[in-house]
Design an enzyme around this catalytic site. Sequence first.
Site, PDB file in Angstrom:
ATOM      1  N   ASN A  64      -1.370   2.720   6.512  1.00 52.90           N
ATOM      2  CA  ASN A  64      -1.681   4.057   5.366  1.00 52.90           C
ATOM      3  C   ASN A  64      -0.199   4.341   5.952  1.00 52.90           C
ATOM      4  O   ASN A  64       0.329   4.728   7.303  1.00 52.90           O
ATOM      5  CB  ASN A  64      -2.794   4.864   5.529  1.00 52.90           C
ATOM      6  CG  ASN A  64      -3.321   4.791   4.085  1.00 52.90           C
ATOM      7  OD1 ASN A  64      -2.148   4.647   2.978  1.00 52.90           O
ATOM      8  ND2 ASN A  64      -4.638   3.665   4.158  1.00 52.90           N
TER       9      ASN A  64
ATOM     10  N   ASN B 242       0.701  -1.137  -0.256  1.00 52.99           N
ATOM     11  CA  ASN B 242       0.346   0.088  -0.124  1.00 52.99           C
ATOM     12  C   ASN B 242       1.202   0.490   0.190  1.00 52.99           C
ATOM     13  O   ASN B 242       1.531   1.498  -1.160  1.00 52.99           O
ATOM     14  CB  ASN B 242      -0.453  -0.054   1.133  1.00 52.99           C
ATOM     15  CG  ASN B 242      -2.397   0.812   1.108  1.00 52.99           C
ATOM     16  OD1 ASN B 242      -2.587   0.653  -0.144  1.00 52.99           O
ATOM     17  ND2 ASN B 242      -2.991   1.182   2.013  1.00 52.99           N
TER      18      ASN B 242
ATOM     19  N   GLU C 188      -9.172  -6.958   3.048  1.00 51.58           N
ATOM     20  CA  GLU C 188      -9.626  -5.519   3.883  1.00 51.58           C
ATOM     21  C   GLU C 188     -10.366  -6.630   4.874  1.00 51.58           C
ATOM     22  O   GLU C 188     -11.344  -6.188   5.718  1.00 51.58           O
ATOM     23  CB  GLU C 188     -10.724  -4.427   3.641  1.00 51.58           C
ATOM     24  CG  GLU C 188      -9.266  -3.264   2.751  1.00 51.58           C
ATOM     25  CD  GLU C 188     -10.388  -2.047   2.264  1.00 51.58           C
ATOM     26  OE1 GLU C 188     -10.623  -2.276   2.864  1.00 51.58           O
ATOM     27  OE2 GLU C 188      -9.522  -1.630   1.348  1.00 51.58           O
TER      28      GLU C 188
ATOM     29  N   ASP D   1      -6.071   7.844   6.165  1.00 46.27           N
ATOM     30  CA  ASP D   1      -5.706   7.442   5.076  1.00 46.27           C
ATOM     31  C   ASP D   1      -4.163   7.975   5.583  1.00 46.27           C
ATOM     32  O   ASP D   1      -3.764   8.157   5.711  1.00 46.27           O
ATOM     33  CB  ASP D   1      -6.377   8.049   3.635  1.00 46.27           C
ATOM     34  CG  ASP D   1      -5.831   6.510   2.588  1.00 46.27           C
ATOM     35  OD1 ASP D   1      -5.005   6.326   2.485  1.00 46.27           O
ATOM     36  OD2 ASP D   1      -7.445   6.105   2.125  1.00 46.27           O
TER      37      ASP D   1
END
Length: 286
Positions: free
Chosen positions: A148, A103, A122, A194
């Site tokens: 993140n 990610n 997820e 995020d």
Amino acid sequence: MGLGQPELIWDVQAELGEGPVWSARERCVWFVDIKGRKLHRYGVDDGSKVSFDAPDQIGFALPAEDGSLVCGVRTGLHRFDPATGTFTFVMAVEPDRPQNRLNDGFVAPDGSLWFGSMDDSEATLSGALYRYHAGEITRHDDGYCVTNGPALSPDGRTLYHHDTIEKRVYAFDHADGVLSNRRLFAETEEGFADGPSVDADGVLHVGLFNGWGVARFSPSGARIGKIDLPVMTVTKAAFGGDDLKTLYCTTAWLGNGDKRGEQPTLGGLYRVAVDRPGLAPSLFRW
């Protein structure tokens, strides 16, 4: 905090735009569409727009000292050559976790790469936090569903990393590539935590997925404001421009396809002027 009006600069319609990063050398912003398997380049001087096909889902693409980009693709780390548009496989990261993909990522001032992984569906806590340096990958934390970050404080002594689904921002003590003392730093009130970035004052800027903007937290973890955007899914805001006073914000329509009629620019790349500069991005060292 003085702000300009958010401006849509590329209506790219990214399903999952992510990872904007300023390249002073090329005077451009690189970013990705993870689900669209695209690497995008936006030229700030002429508004040029170039896209490249990635070999799989691509979570980040960060400039390196030699002119290439280090990229986190689902299959592992790759080297991207902007001159030829080719991706070259470097090494696998999690061969034992086939459900995962890579990610978000960040380059530290020492040239090392920090990045996270996550369960692509997820559903499970199979995500982890890694550092790649001098050809070796080290796992530093584990047990995330969606990671993140990370990002570093201006003095390099604090590393921030997000548990996105839980809306939590964690802080670690950082010294010479080693982490300790993980603790809860902040929680996002609206939207999911995020991608992060840090300004020169140490203020952490957190993209709010389904939160309509970017949350701002002081170095003590206090919520001190929000930058509003006209779309609901802001995935990351990165500082760029000659004075590092422009935030480049990626967005997404993932999970909100039914909202595209009322928010037709979901997935676009935005920019907004701010009055405090960010930290200059570091270059990755192979």
